[in-house]
Design a protein around this motif. Structure first.
Motif, PDB file in Angstrom:
ATOM      1  N   ARG A   1       0.860  -1.175   0.000  1.00 45.89           N
ATOM      2  CA  ARG A   1       0.000   0.000   0.000  1.00 45.89           C
ATOM      3  C   ARG A   1       0.895   1.223   0.000  1.00 45.89           C
ATOM      4  O   ARG A   1       1.956   1.212   0.622  1.00 45.89           O
ATOM      5  CB  ARG A   1      -0.798  -0.026   1.307  1.00 45.89           C
ATOM      6  N   VAL A   2       0.483   2.280  -0.697  1.00 44.01           N
ATOM      7  CA  VAL A   2       1.268   3.510  -0.730  1.00 44.01           C
ATOM      8  C   VAL A   2       0.438   4.648  -0.136  1.00 44.01           C
ATOM      9  O   VAL A   2      -0.728   4.837  -0.481  1.00 44.01           O
ATOM     10  CB  VAL A   2       1.688   3.874  -2.177  1.00 44.01           C
ATOM     11  N   ILE A   3       1.071   5.377   0.768  1.00 45.47           N
ATOM     12  CA  ILE A   3       0.451   6.551   1.385  1.00 45.47           C
ATOM     13  C   ILE A   3       1.080   7.780   0.751  1.00 45.47           C
ATOM     14  O   ILE A   3       2.308   7.889   0.727  1.00 45.47           O
ATOM     15  CB  ILE A   3       0.810   6.607   2.884  1.00 45.47           C
ATOM     16  N   THR A   4       0.260   8.702   0.265  1.00 42.99           N
ATOM     17  CA  THR A   4       0.801   9.952  -0.258  1.00 42.99           C
ATOM     18  C   THR A   4       0.552  11.058   0.758  1.00 42.99           C
ATOM     19  O   THR A   4      -0.571  11.213   1.244  1.00 42.99           O
ATOM     20  CB  THR A   4       0.100  10.351  -1.570  1.00 42.99           C
TER      21      THR A   4
ATOM     22  N   PRO B   1      -3.555   0.911  -3.194  1.00 46.97           N
ATOM     23  CA  PRO B   1      -2.785  -0.325  -3.363  1.00 46.97           C
ATOM     24  C   PRO B   1      -1.582  -0.040  -4.261  1.00 46.97           C
ATOM     25  O   PRO B   1      -1.723   0.623  -5.291  1.00 46.97           O
ATOM     26  CB  PRO B   1      -3.771  -1.267  -4.068  1.00 46.97           C
ATOM     27  N   ALA B   2      -0.416  -0.525  -3.862  1.00 38.86           N
ATOM     28  CA  ALA B   2       0.812  -0.168  -4.580  1.00 38.86           C
ATOM     29  C   ALA B   2       0.777  -0.621  -6.035  1.00 38.86           C
ATOM     30  O   ALA B   2       1.261   0.073  -6.927  1.00 38.86           O
ATOM     31  CB  ALA B   2       2.023  -0.769  -3.863  1.00 38.86           C
ATOM     32  N   ALA B   3       0.173  -1.770  -6.267  1.00 35.23           N
ATOM     33  CA  ALA B   3       0.220  -2.342  -7.611  1.00 35.23           C
ATOM     34  C   ALA B   3      -0.397  -1.404  -8.647  1.00 35.23           C
ATOM     35  O   ALA B   3       0.068  -1.331  -9.781  1.00 35.23           O
ATOM     36  CB  ALA B   3      -0.485  -3.693  -7.626  1.00 35.23           C
TER      37      ALA B   3
ATOM     38  N   GLU C   1      -9.181  -0.656   0.449  1.00 35.59           N
ATOM     39  CA  GLU C   1      -7.864  -0.132   0.807  1.00 35.59           C
ATOM     40  C   GLU C   1      -7.421   1.031  -0.072  1.00 35.59           C
ATOM     41  O   GLU C   1      -6.254   1.354  -0.141  1.00 35.59           O
ATOM     42  CB  GLU C   1      -6.783  -1.219   0.738  1.00 35.59           C
ATOM     43  N   HIS C   2      -8.345   1.616  -0.794  1.00 35.22           N
ATOM     44  CA  HIS C   2      -7.989   2.769  -1.607  1.00 35.22           C
ATOM     45  C   HIS C   2      -8.909   3.926  -1.250  1.00 35.22           C
ATOM     46  O   HIS C   2     -10.126   3.823  -1.391  1.00 35.22           O
ATOM     47  CB  HIS C   2      -8.103   2.425  -3.100  1.00 35.22           C
TER      48      HIS C   2
END
Ligand SMILES: Nc1ncnc2c1ncn2[C@@H]1O[C@H](COP(=O)(O)OP(=O)(O)OP(=O)(O)O)[C@@H](O)[C@H]1O
Ligand SMILES: [Mg+2]
Length: 340
Positions: A224-227, A238-240, A311-312
């Motif tokens: 998962r990526v947090i901005t 989601p990172a993908a 999760e998004h």
């Protein structure tokens, strides 16, 4: 979700460092952060310098107290505990790896002592068991036995970072936070350290929070990526799918700047400087650099909107459409800035 760590409306406000002795200026380093990290997941954090990544990292591992809001570790509010209890919970439950291993390690202590220290402080096992644990930790991070009595100064940068990682793992924490763990290292050893972190995470079932300026590495490492932007979490994705599926214009702009090799595009320009964290703009802080911004954005900071995949979620009044290609946004952003 069974949370390992949970931030709820966490704020960190500092007194400004510059501006004279009697300044009342405040720096809004972290604003209203809500975040849940589950056991075993890897969460990457991206955003420009000064946006609060390290602050978020330190709050998550309990080394920095939020000025407001709560941090819970395995469901227990860290800052409601007494100091001794908190030290135990934080010391045993979390580990932190910093950017520069040469300043993070005590230069006068041999590796054995550096690795024993957390075991001594938290009174783990007998003397013999601690010695055994030190050997185990060294082999876990791929450090040769022969270095047991070496001083940090006798090690290479990569070896020093391995020591720092071993120390972070000494008490078997469930969460490790790595803040720019490779940016002080030679390019040639960066991949080794990243692979080591991924390998350890798998083997030990760690949750990993990974902060880096190298956003492609963040994407590859993370689930998962947090901005973050100017102290706020503006998107979790989601990172993908983050490169072409993120919905916040800022996330798209960040990821457009370092495209994959296969299909390079012009980056979405981020025009002008990041506003001051002392006087953040009203409403959405990104509006001063956003090609989509209008009056609504100046009026209020939007709450989170759930995207179609779990999760998004993102905080934007005018999100990028689902399925909209970054390539088209580049054109959009240029034409919106043309003088009319
Ligand atoms: N102790 C402090 N006193 C005053 N301001 C601080 C303090 N620590 C951090 N800040 C400010 O808080 C903001 C967030 O800082 P932080 O270090 O979390 O950013 P960052 O995203 O980690 O940046 P970088 O990518 O450069 O490491 C910045 O404006 C910074 O100058
Ligand atoms: Mg930082």
């Amino acid at each position: 979700m069974n949370a390992l760590v949970e931030l709820s409306d966490a704020h960190v406000v500092h007194k400004a460092r510059s501006g004279g002795l009697f300044t009342r200026d405040k720096v809004y380093a972290l604003t209203g952060a809500d975040l849940t990290i589950a056991p075993g997941e890897t969460v990457g954090v991206v955003g420009e310098s000064g946006c609060g990544k390290s602050t978020l990292a330190k709050v998550l591992v309990g080394v920095e107290r939020p000025t407001a809001g709560t941090v819970s570790l395995r469901g227990r509010d860290l800052w409601a505990m007494g100091p001794a209890e908190r030290r135990t919970a934080v010391g045993a439950g979390t580990g932190m790896i910093f950017q520069d291993p040469s300043t993070a390690l005590n230069r006068r202590l041999p590796i054995r002592q550096i690795l024993r220290d957390p075991l001594d402080v938290h009174d783990r096992g007998t003397r013999v068991q601690r010695e055994e644990r030190v050997r185990e930790l060294m082999s876990l991070v791929g450090l040769p036995r022969a270095l047991t009595d070496a001083l940090p100064g006798q090690l290479s940068g990569g070896q020093r970072q391995r020591v720092a990682i071993a120390r972070a793992l000494a008490l078997d924490p469930g969460l490790v936070v790595a803040d720019e763990p490779t940016s002080a290292l030679d390019v040639s050893v960066r991949a080794q350290i990243l692979n080591l972190l991924l390998d350890l995470k798998e083997r030990l079932g760690l949750a990993l929070v990974f902060v880096s300026h190298d956003i492609q590495t963040v994407r590859r490492m993370s689930d998962r990526v947090i901005t973050m932007y100017l102290g706020r979490i503006v998107e979790e994705a989601p990172a993908a799918g983050v490169t072409d599926g993120s919905r916040h214009p800022y996330t798209r702009a960040l990821f457009s700047a370092t495209p994959g090799l296969l299909d390079p595009i012009d980056p979405i320009p981020l025009v002008g400087p990041v506003p001051s964290a002392t006087r953040p703009p009203s409403g959405c802080p990104f509006r001063t650099r956003c090609w989509k911004a209008d009056e609504v954005c100046a009026r209020e900071m939007p709450g989170f909107t759930a995207a179609s995949s779990p999760e998004h979620r993102f905080r934007c009044h005018h999100p990028v459409e689902e399925g909209e290609a970054t390539r088209d946004l580049v054109r959009q952003s240029h034409s919106s800035r043309e003088p009319s």
